[in-house]
Write an enzyme that holds these catalytic residues in place. Structure first.
Site, PDB file in Angstrom:
ATOM      1  CG  LEU A 970      58.854  62.286  65.229  1.00  0.00           C
ATOM      2  CD1 LEU A 970      57.595  61.776  65.358  1.00  0.00           C
ATOM      3  CD2 LEU A 970      59.926  61.416  66.655  1.00  0.00           C
ATOM      4  N   GLY A 971      61.883  62.995  62.205  1.00  0.00           N
ATOM      5  CA  GLY A 971      62.838  62.081  60.751  1.00  0.00           C
ATOM      6  C   GLY A 971      62.157  63.229  59.201  1.00  0.00           C
ATOM      7  CB  SER A 972      63.930  65.632  57.497  1.00  0.00           C
ATOM      8  OG  SER A 972      65.367  65.518  57.338  1.00  0.00           O
ATOM      9  N   GLY A 973      63.138  64.017  54.593  1.00  0.00           N
ATOM     10  CA  GLY A 973      63.945  63.306  53.594  1.00  0.00           C
ATOM     11  C   GLY A 973      62.906  64.038  52.505  1.00  0.00           C
ATOM     12  CG  PHE A 975      56.540  63.179  52.109  1.00  0.00           C
ATOM     13  CD1 PHE A 975      56.483  63.308  53.123  1.00  0.00           C
ATOM     14  CD2 PHE A 975      56.013  63.116  50.081  1.00  0.00           C
ATOM     15  CE1 PHE A 975      54.765  62.980  53.402  1.00  0.00           C
ATOM     16  CE2 PHE A 975      54.233  63.599  50.824  1.00  0.00           C
ATOM     17  CZ  PHE A 975      53.763  63.195  52.170  1.00  0.00           C
ATOM     18  N   GLY A 976      59.187  65.124  53.464  1.00  0.00           N
ATOM     19  CA  GLY A 976      58.923  66.788  54.442  1.00  0.00           C
ATOM     20  C   GLY A 976      59.519  65.959  55.294  1.00  0.00           C
ATOM     21  CB  VAL A 978      58.205  62.811  60.468  1.00  0.00           C
ATOM     22  CG1 VAL A 978      56.361  62.630  61.616  1.00  0.00           C
ATOM     23  CG2 VAL A 978      57.524  62.870  59.121  1.00  0.00           C
ATOM     24  CE  LYS A 991      54.977  61.881  56.865  1.00  0.00           C
ATOM     25  NZ  LYS A 991      54.523  60.796  55.850  1.00  0.00           N
ATOM     26  CG  ASP A1093      56.708  51.325  51.281  1.00  0.00           C
ATOM     27  OD1 ASP A1093      57.795  49.991  51.221  1.00  0.00           O
ATOM     28  OD2 ASP A1093      57.229  52.151  51.855  1.00  0.00           O
TER      29      ASP A1093
END
Length: 1248
Positions: A970-973, A975-976, A978, A991, A1093
């Site tokens: 679904l997404g990454s960054g 931090f980790g 998903v 996650k 946030d």
């Protein structure tokens, strides 16, 4: 070189066969002609060289004058020497080569090299006579070198300091390294292709031994360029953004190894070493044209290693002259914290400077004053100084130009001064005054062009008792309202006046009772040309004045070259008269003095002097007029320092204050809504606003005319109380923190002046009236806020206009009442972590607490939740000391543990928005966390809960990795990553957390691990239909990584839904979604959990049911472990939703109302489907939010209820914002009305 070698050298040189015979002497003329190793320079007069027998070490006889003159002054072409060498240069050039001076023609004394290498290897010449450097520093140019060096006590051997190295001549060449050495320039992008290149300065070839030590190299470097602070080198083929730093023996050895490798490969390229001074870096900053683009600016800042606006870039080493006579020049410098600030409030008795190791006492009075709010500047404005100055204005300079001066709290002050000049101001609190706008320390002062060092006298009061700028000067009050006027001759007192001595003026200075500043005066340093009166010394870059609560007004003058046409014309007919001498608008200030909110944006000037004026004009208003006239919107003063004209123009688009000049408008005067100065205040007579402290004000109060802006604020929210209710200044400062930390409540630091309550609610108290009290220390990384501010202060946002005030919103264009205390944006070197997608976490930010009592509480692996009354038992109390940073001159020691709110659930479908524009700066701040070296150790720490923890993990579900199935990413960054996956057949969001999140020292690993498990345990106990469910933790992930498993929402984030064209959400559905989000936030706040946030990216929706969408709050947990890896991405993606109190540094505590502010922006997102401030740079966003001049533009189709709710949610004052319980109730009513309205037409159609 010992005496025996001297004797041997000169004995050989005097033998008869010296010229023509081949003898084994070390100084035989070089037969190749490339360089002469002969001790005696060749004869250049064309005649045969005669043996000189009149010089001897034993006798001390000297060579004849003709001999030296012929060899020093190149007059004729060189002729062959006795050995037939046809390639000799003139004697001058020969001598230059012998003493190691570059052929670049430099006049810098430091050009004298310490080593000189003979290319043919016949000799290894080293200079050992220290007198060479001693005399070299006195040289003006190379041609005088021999004359300066040849004293009567110097022999020729001593002059050059050579030793006989013939025995090791062959090895001496290989034992030396030749490298290029550049200094005095700066790295800038080339116009056109923006390729970085080194601009200006000098480049020399220097020779160093291969076995040279770091200390020896440092000494040599300082001889070459005594201002050196940073040493870097460039490998051949590498760009200038890949310079390698040298700061230790190991670095030096690495550099020499690189040289050896390059030498082995062959080729003609050489290593290039760069010597940077602090002023070099600052000059590069000033030279960057911000109009070239933000990314380019960031790049140059990063490459030059500039800490924008930081006092660390300011140093005494950058002075052109560091003599004690130029004390004012040194006054504005700060050398790594040596520059201390006078004032009892910071525990320093006097302003002292360290100049090249010698302590100098500042002759200037060191005063400091924070900007005061609009309701209190009668305390600080001289009572009768202004009008008398106006009466003395010569006819040639009769124009009065209003400077858009709004009440003091609307004024902004430059945050940073100039490269190499950073006089730092302590956070002194004046009775009844505090910062309403501006960052501590505030810089006010007299800006003088670099290099020209003009003198600008000050004129303190009406009695013709004037003081030059270098003396103990009176202050121009921050709140003073002045118009500009020019035309006085530089360096002379005001027409019709006579200067008064420094001592006499010092006696007249009246300082407020709680700000006793010691004055130390050195009259001998002040000379006035043409008379015996004292005048300021030469000033380099900036002359800065601390402004305490002094009862005189100082007025600076500008030279006649300052063009009057550059000043804005007056639009108020009253401004062009002198009929009202008692008003503050009659006060005159000229020169480069960015005071009282004057925006000195000089866009076109043929003169190097820049008159201070604003693009936005204000008609100053005094209380003699029943109805005040309109004043301009906000006026911010940013520091502009004219240097060279090109640099001046480049500088104009930048501000050294993130709170200043961000939104200077060039429009006609308009209403400005201000929170504290209510309508009642405008109409009151000035007697109600006078100060009772007569000891601090020796003038009569009847001369005061207080000036206010017209206030366009609703009556029910903005009520005012006369300031005379507060009599004792100490009563207004009862929250003062020891050692000069955040002093709290000045009269102007009012969050509410409520007539009904008949007392003043301090800002600190007012901002904490929520149900939950949060210590920001637990949420923001130390340099998250400080670094984005240091970037934002340079942004070009002059074209950005404030959100228009349409009269319907209380929160539009209102002033912010939080103190701009930037003391906690100080020492940024510890953690170097920047938040992305910030679930804003700052356990290590060490923001100053407001507790007076000392002591440190131990830092817990995880912070304890707050009690319901909002009082934490683990408040930090960092002790503050004077620091180096411009942001507040206070560096904090390690604080204790901080009380915080337990964070809650982490959103599993995080939308990763990496901010490219922020990356350049971040990557130069810290290196991305690398993978752990010891994976076993890291895994063991991360996967297992810490022993002895106070949390009960028995209720936390541990999910086996083998039970999970990953379907799609679904997404990454950072931090980790998903994933959408399955857990035993059910849809979940997985996650995977990177191991780098737990990297660091063992103590750091343990703390982060404890935080992770503690937050996971809390998240597992949160259950609400509008909160994303947290299922459990996976501790046996691939490679021992951790993972969290949460509820999966089919349609992902609300932001994703809003931007989809195929998804139409009518008003009813939007209301339902907003109501669901409010319900979820109400629940979190009831559990003492603050999101920090909240935005549409973190609201997850399910739209499967077409009639009833479902919205849940996510992405608010596991925030602490993000701190280690959240770099470069989320700052820009989170700032628009951040409440002003999170950014302005007014307090280390905030309430849950920060989420309410974010929700107001979310309501706008739901209404418009757009991203707030999509086309704005994050620097402009910061300035607008903090100044409360920026809110999203409300579309015309917005109904009144929605508009009102949004505006109340994003109100600047946290107390004015509704709770989520109230918000949910109002949305429920709105939703019910929308449903009934929609059902009526349906029923009507059905009946037909």
């Amino acid at each position: 070189m010992d005496k025996a070698r001297h004797q041997q050298l000169f004995q050989h040189s005097m033998e008869p066969g010296y010229r023509n015979e081949t003898v084994p002497q070390p100084f035989m003329p070089d037969q190749t002609g490339s360089a002469s190793a002969n001790m005696r320079p060749p004869n250049s007069n064309g005649s045969d060289v005669k043996a000189v027998h009149n010089f001897s070490i034993q006798t001390g006889e000297e060579f004849s004058l003709e001999f030296m003159r012929d060899r020093v002054i190149p007059q004729r072409s060189s002729n062959p020497n006795g050995a037939g060498d046809m390639n000799y240069n003139t004697g001058y050039m020969e001598l230059r080569g012998l003493i190691g001076i570059s052929h670049t023609g430099s006049e810098c004394a430091s050009d004298v090299s310490r080593f000189s290498t003979v290319e043919n290897g016949t000799s290894d010449i080293e200079r050992t006579n220290s007198s060479l450097h001693e005399f070299g520093n006195k040289l003006n140019h190379v041609q005088s070198a021999p004359q300066a060096l040849l004293s009567k006590d110097s022999s020729v051997g001593n002059l050059h300091g050579y030793k006989n190295t013939s025995s090791s001549a062959s090895g001496s060449v290989t034992a030396k390294v030749k490298i290029l050495c550049s200094f005095g320039g700066k790295i800038l992008p080339r116009p056109g292709d923006s390729k970085l290149r080194y601009v200006g300065g000098e480049t020399h070839i220097i020779s160093i031994r291969k076995d040279i030590s770091w200390q020896e190299l440092r000494q040599k470097i300082l001889e070459i360029y005594y201002q050196t602070r940073v040493v870097k080198y460039q490998l051949p083929g590498e760009d200038l953004d890949a310079l390698v730093s040298v700061s230790s023996e190991e670095d030096l050895q690495n550099m020499l190894e690189e040289y050896n490798e390059m030498e082995n490969r062959g080729g003609s390229q050489k290593l290039r070493m760069f010597l940077f001074s602090i002023s070099d870096m600052d000059d590069a900053l000033l030279g960057v044209n911000k109009n070239d683009g933000d990314s380019e600016f960031q790049y140059v800042v990063a490459v030059n290693g500039m800490d924008i606006g930081s006092g660390k870039n300011s140093t005494l080493l950058g002075l052109d002259s560091s003599s004690a006579n130029n004390l004012a020049e040194l006054d504005v410098r700060n050398t790594e914290g040596i520059n201390t600030i006078a004032g009892d409030v910071v525990g320093v008795g006097a302003s002292q400077l360290m100049v090249n190791g010698f302590q100098q006492t500042s002759a200037q009075q060191s005063e400091s004053i924070p900007p005061s709010s609009s309701l209190h500047y009668s305390q600080s404005i001289p009572l009768n100084a202004a009008y008398q100055l106006q009466q003395s204005v010569p006819p040639s300079s009769a124009l009065h130009y209003p400077q858009s001066i709004t009440p003091g709290s609307s004024l902004q002050y430059p945050q940073s001064i100039t490269p190499g000049s950073s006089y730092q101001y302590p956070q002194s609190i004046i009775p009844g005054s505090a910062s309403s706008y501006g960052i501590y320390p505030q810089y006010y002062g007299h800006v003088v062009q670099h290099g020209e060092r003009e003198r600008f006298p000050l004129y303190p009061d009406h009695s013709s008792n004037y003081s030059a700028i270098g003396e103990t000067t009176s202050s121009i009050p921050i709140q003073g309202h002045v118009s500009q006027q020019g035309g006085w001759a530089e360096g002379y007192p005001y027409p019709g006046s006579t200067p008064k001595s420094t001592q006499a003026l010092a006696e007249e200075q009246k300082v407020s009772s709680d700000m006793k500043i010691r004055e130390e005066v050195e009259p001998e340093n002040r000379k006035t040309p043409g008379n015996d009166h004292q005048n300021p010394p030469q000033i380099d870059d900036v002359e800065v004045r601390n402004h305490n609560q002094v009862r005189e007004m100082a007025v600076a003058t500008t030279p006649p070259s300052q063009d009057a046409h550059l000043l804005p014309p007056s639009r108020d007919p009253r401004q062009n008269t002198t009929a009202k001498p008692a008003t503050y608008r009659d006060a005159v200030i000229t020169g480069q003095v960015p005071l009282s909110g004057i925006e000195d944006q000089l866009s076109t000037s043929s003169s190097t002097y820049a008159p201070v004026h604003s693009d936005s004009e204000s008609n100053l208003i005094d209380l003699n007029y029943p109805e005040p006239e309109q004043s301009s919107q906000r006026v911010y003063c940013s520091e502009r320092i004219p240097r060279e004209q090109l640099e001046l123009l480049n500088r104009l688009s930048k501000s050294d204050n993130s709170l200043s000049s961000q939104f200077v408008t060039s429009e006609s005067p308009a209403n400005t809504a201000q929170q504290d100065s209510g309508k009642e205040a405008v109409g009151k007579s000035h007697d109600e606003f006078k100060t009772v402290n007569d000891d601090a004000n020796h003038h009569t109060h009847k001369d005061v005319e207080t000036i206010f802006e017209k206030v366009g604020v609703s009556d029910e929210t903005l009520e005012s109380e006369p300031l005379h209710k507060i009599v004792n200044p100490d009563d207004a400062n009862k929250n003062r923190v020891v050692n000069g930390a955040d002093t709290e409540i000045g009269v102007s630091n009012l969050s509410h002046v409520n007539a009904a309550m008949s007392h003043v609610i301090p800002e600190e108290q007012a901002s904490l009236q929520g149900d939950i009290l949060i210590d920001i220390n637990d949420r923001f990384p130390r340099d998250f806020l400080s670094e984005i501010f240091s970037q934002a202060i340079s942004e070009d946002t002059s074209t950005v206009r404030p959100y228009p005030h349409d009269g319907a919103a209380v929160s539009m264009n209102v002033q912010n009442h939080d103190r701009k205390n930037w003391s906690y944006f100080q020492q940024l070197a510890e953690d170097q972590f920047i938040q992305r997608d910030v679930v804003l976490d700052q356990a290590d930010s060490r923001i100053p607490s407001d507790r007076k009592d000392g002591g440190e509480s131990s830092r817990l692996p995880y912070v304890s939740p707050l009690s319901r009354d909002g009082i934490s038992t683990n408040l930090a109390n960092p002790q503050l000391t004077l620091g180096q940073d411009y942001g507040g001159n206070f560096s904090e020691k390690d604080g204790g543990g901080t009380g915080s709110i337990p964070p809650a659930l982490e959103n599993e479908q995080m939308k990763v928005t990496e901010s490219e524009e922020f990356g350049a700066m971040v990557e130069n701040l810290r290196t991305p966390d690398s993978e752990p070296k010891d994976e076993k150790t890291e895994t063991r720490h991360a996967a297992l809960p810490p022993l002895g923890s106070e949390f009960d993990y028995s209720g936390l579900q541990i999910i086996k990795n083998e039970d999970l199935e990953e379907l799609r990413e679904l997404g990454s960054g950072t931090f980790g990553t998903v994933y959408h996956g399955k857990w035993r057949g059910s849809d979940v969001a997985i996650k995977r957390i990177k191991k780098s999140c737990f990297a660091g020292r063992s103590s750091e690993q343990e703390r982060l691990t404890g935080e992770f498990w503690g937050e996971a345990e809390i998240l597992s106990k949160l259950h609400h239909p509008n909160v994303v469910a947290f299922y459990g933790v996976v501790k046996d992930g691939p490679g021992g990584t951790l993972a969290t498993v949460t509820e999966y929402m089919v349609d992902g984030s609300l932001r994703h839904v809003l931007v989809r064209k195929d998804r139409h959400l009518d008003r009813r559905k939007r209301l339902i979604i907003a109501m669901d989000a409010a319900f979820g936030m109400e629940y979190l706040h009831s559990k003492n959990t603050v999101h920090f946030d909240l935005k549409c990216d973190n609201l997850l929706v399910n739209l499967k049911d077409p009639s009833r969408p479902i919205c849940k709050v996510g992405d608010f947990g596991l925030s602490k472990i993000k701190r280690n890896t959240l770099v470069s991405g989320g700052v820009r993606g989170t700032l628009p939703w951040m409440a002003p109190e999170l950014l302005n540094g007014s307090s280390s505590k905030v309430s849950e109302k920060v989420d309410v502010f974010s929700f107001g922006i979310v309501l706008w997102e739901i209404l418009t489907g757009e991203e707030p401030y999509a086309n704005m740079h994050y620097g402009a966003i910061i300035g607008g939010i903090v100044n409360n001049t920026l809110r999203p533009t409300i579309p015309g189709f917005c109904d009144d209820e929605w508009r009102t709710l949004m505006e109340e949610c994003w109100a600047p004052n946290p107390m004015a914002r509704p709770s989520f319980t109230e918000i949910a109730g109002r949305l429920r009513v709105m939703s019910s009305a929308a449903t009934s309205t929609q059902s009526k037409p349906s029923a009507h159609r059905a009946s037909k």
